[in-house]
Design an enzyme around this catalytic site. Structure first.
Site, short mmCIF file in Angstrom:
data_model
loop_
_atom_site.label_atom_id
_atom_site.label_comp_id
_atom_site.label_asym_id
_atom_site.label_seq_id
_atom_site.Cartn_x
_atom_site.Cartn_y
_atom_site.Cartn_z
CB SER A 1 -9.23 30.86 23.56
OG SER A 1 -9.45 29.32 23.26
CE LYS A 2 -1.08 30.84 22.34
NZ LYS A 2 -1.02 32.78 23.28
NE ARG A 3 -10.45 26.94 29.59
CZ ARG A 3 -11.46 27.14 29.05
NH1 ARG A 3 -12.13 28.42 28.82
NH2 ARG A 3 -12.90 26.10 29.25
CB ALA B 1 -5.63 24.86 20.89
CB VAL B 2 -4.91 22.92 26.36
CG1 VAL B 2 -5.22 21.96 27.42
CG2 VAL B 2 -2.94 23.86 25.95
#
Length: 498
Positions: free
Chosen positions: A258-260, A262-263
């Site tokens: 998810s984007k999260r 990835a961060v």
RNA sequence: GCCCCCAUUGUCUAGCGGCCUAGGACGUGGCCCUCUCAAGGCCAAAACAGGGGUUCGAGUCCCCUUGGGGGCACCA
């Protein structure tokens, strides 16, 4: 088996809506491998029919990423080919033409329902715990009437007339026959009200027109695969061989990237985006090797693969249908492996940009001498810069706590340092092999341990807690520089410990 | 809620009925080597989700349960 040895035509079909990530890169890799292995074609097709989601520059970045990884396509938007154009945005009329064919043959119909009404239907069905599908209101509008409404300018979409009964069986190469009850399927939209085709139609039409033999894609497509199968059947076309890959899960194994996530990964010095890999110090060879093994294996012990190895040994049959969690520590391991496999000259070449980024502009010949002594001790290419910084400075910054011989006074360190200095000044053979016995002899005479003695020298010469092997470093640094640093170190001791 | 997929150590996996007291790799722990950091060597802990079948024999085939994942847009 025999089927695979025939040349395949496969396409990698990304949409230019963001950065190329690990999962897509893996799909592209498998496509590429099977094409090269069988002597077939690897085709790049840009699926950009959603004009709203386009990201400026995404297509160029994506192509750059694929090439960085070592994949060249035989047909694509930039290189052309006999079945172009390879950008779906340039094929709008083709899809409209084929959509119309489906209307004429009774496999598709025009729908005039507004998005608002559709949303209400969906909401209602969800409340009743039913599949949130279209209620098929427009399915039975007579074609003449539909055409009149269209002529009158009424907004409309084209929908597939999914069979209400029966079963659609999708033959997946990895999973065998997968049966779907047609009544659980939706009347999917084929062409939007703005005239652009949706994936289901566009991909089917292109796969057929471009003579694609194997569709290799993520298993996220599994639920809609019966529709793709039905569309092919409606046109009377042979279906390609369907190969649905497992999805790549985040490191915890709980859900896909998810984007999260990835961060979070970027906080740990990792990334799932190919565009970041080079900057983080990873070799394309390592990315390819690592990602190839997430869902595929050759045997029970081989794990180092070059692209050429993979082309020789890859087979679709050995793909694993189970989801795989990404394991970044294994990525590091593969990067180390591939760094070690590089020649000194090649490693030096690859190292150069990382020094330049750090504001250091070394001579390539010097880097070639440094390469063998850092090769075994760096995980990512940029690690080399930190480790060898002392080679590229005029004045070393010393750390007081590390400067004295372990357990010795400033005075004692000073006198030993002077002895070393004198010995080195008269040394003619400036080679690691001759420096080492010289220093060790002194060390024995002073009754010191290697850890103390060489620890002091390391600080005096590099100012670093961690460095490549001392004597090799001294050799590369050269007599003059080493002596100067030793003098500087003694000076430092005189000022700080008297 | 409905549909679909998947299931061997923490992770990636080998295993396609007897070769399995389940092999390899990463990671983890210990020891050795060692000028730091690595590398290398040796060792250790760690898995067939559960239950039914089929079979002389099941990690391997079938069913159920459980667990995990994916999907259900005028996105791809």
């Amino acid at each position: 088996m025999t089927e695979e040895l025939k040349p395949v035509r496969v396409r990698f079909a990304p949409s230019p809506t963001g950065h190329l990530h690990l999962g897509s890169a893996r799909t592209a890799l498998y496509d590429y491998l099977i094409a090269r292995k069988t002597g077939g074609q690897f085709i790049l097709r840009i699926e950009d029919t959603d004009r709203k989601r386009l990201v400026e520059g995404a297509e160029e970045e994506l192509m750059g990423n694929l090439r960085w990884l070592g994949m060249e396509w035989d047909e694509g938007p930039d290189v052309g080919g006999p079945y172009g154009p390879y950008r779906q945005s340039e094929r709008k009329e083709i899809y409209q033409e084929y959509g119309e064919k489906l209307v004429e043959s009774g496999f598709a119909y025009y729908c005039f329902c507004t998005p608002e009404r559709l949303a209400k239907v969906r909401e209602e069905k969800q409340r009743r715990k039913e599949p949130p599908h279209y209620d098929r209101t427009c399915r039975n509008i007579p074609i003449e009437e539909a055409r009149k409404r269209i002529a009158a300018g009424e907004s409309h979409v084209l929908r597939f007339k999914t069979p209400l009964e029966g079963t659609t069986v999708v033959k997946d190469l990895l999973r065998g026959d997968i049966a779907f009850e047609n009544k659980t399927l939706d009347d999917y939209i084929l062409i939007k009200s703005d005239g652009w085709a949706l994936y289901h139609l566009a991909a089917a039409v292109d796969d057929h027109l471009m003579k694609i033999t194997h569709v290799v894609r993520s298993s996220e497509w599994l639920p809609t695969s019966p529709i793709h199968s039905l569309i092919h059947k409606a046109f009377g076309w042979d279906e390609p061989v369907w190969v649905h890959l497992s999805v790549l899960l985040k490191p915890s194994g709980k859900g896909k990237m998810s984007k999260r996530e990835a961060v979070e990964l970027s906080g740990e010095g990792y990334s799932i985006f190919i565009k970041d890999m080079q900057g983080l110090g990873y070799l394309p060879e390592a990315v390819v090797n690592w990602v190839a093994l997430m869902g595929w294996s050759y045997d029970d012990h081989t794990e180092f693969f070059s692209m050429q190895d993979l082309i020789e040994k890859f087979s679709l049959e050995k793909l694993n249908p189970a989801p795989a969690a990404t394991n970044f520590s294994k990525f590091d391991y593969f990067n180390k492996l591939h760094i070690k496999a590089l020649s000194d000259a090649e490693l030096a070449k690859r190292l150069l940009p990382y020094y330049e980024t750090a504001g250091i502009y070394p001579d390539i010949a010097l880097l070639e001498r440094i390469a063998p002594i850092v090769k075994e001790r760096i995980i990512t290419l940029d690690d080399a810069v930190e480790m060898t910084r002392f080679f590229f400075t005029d004045t070393v910054t010393y750390t007081k706590e590390r400067m004295l011989l372990e357990g010795c006074s400033g005075q004692e360190t000073m006198s030993i340092g002077k002895r070393i200095l004198e010995a080195l000044e008269t040394q003619q053979q400036w080679q690691a092999a001759s420096l080492e016995p010289l220093v060790r002899e002194l060390m024995d005479e002073e009754g010191k341990e290697p850890k103390q003695f060489l620890g002091f020298l390391r600080e005096a010469i590099s100012g670093q807690r961690i460095s490549p092997p001392l004597f090799e470093s001294m050799q590369i640094l050269g007599k003059q520089a080493v002596i100067r640093r030793l003098e500087d170190a003694l000076d430092f001791i005189g000022k700080n410990f008297s």
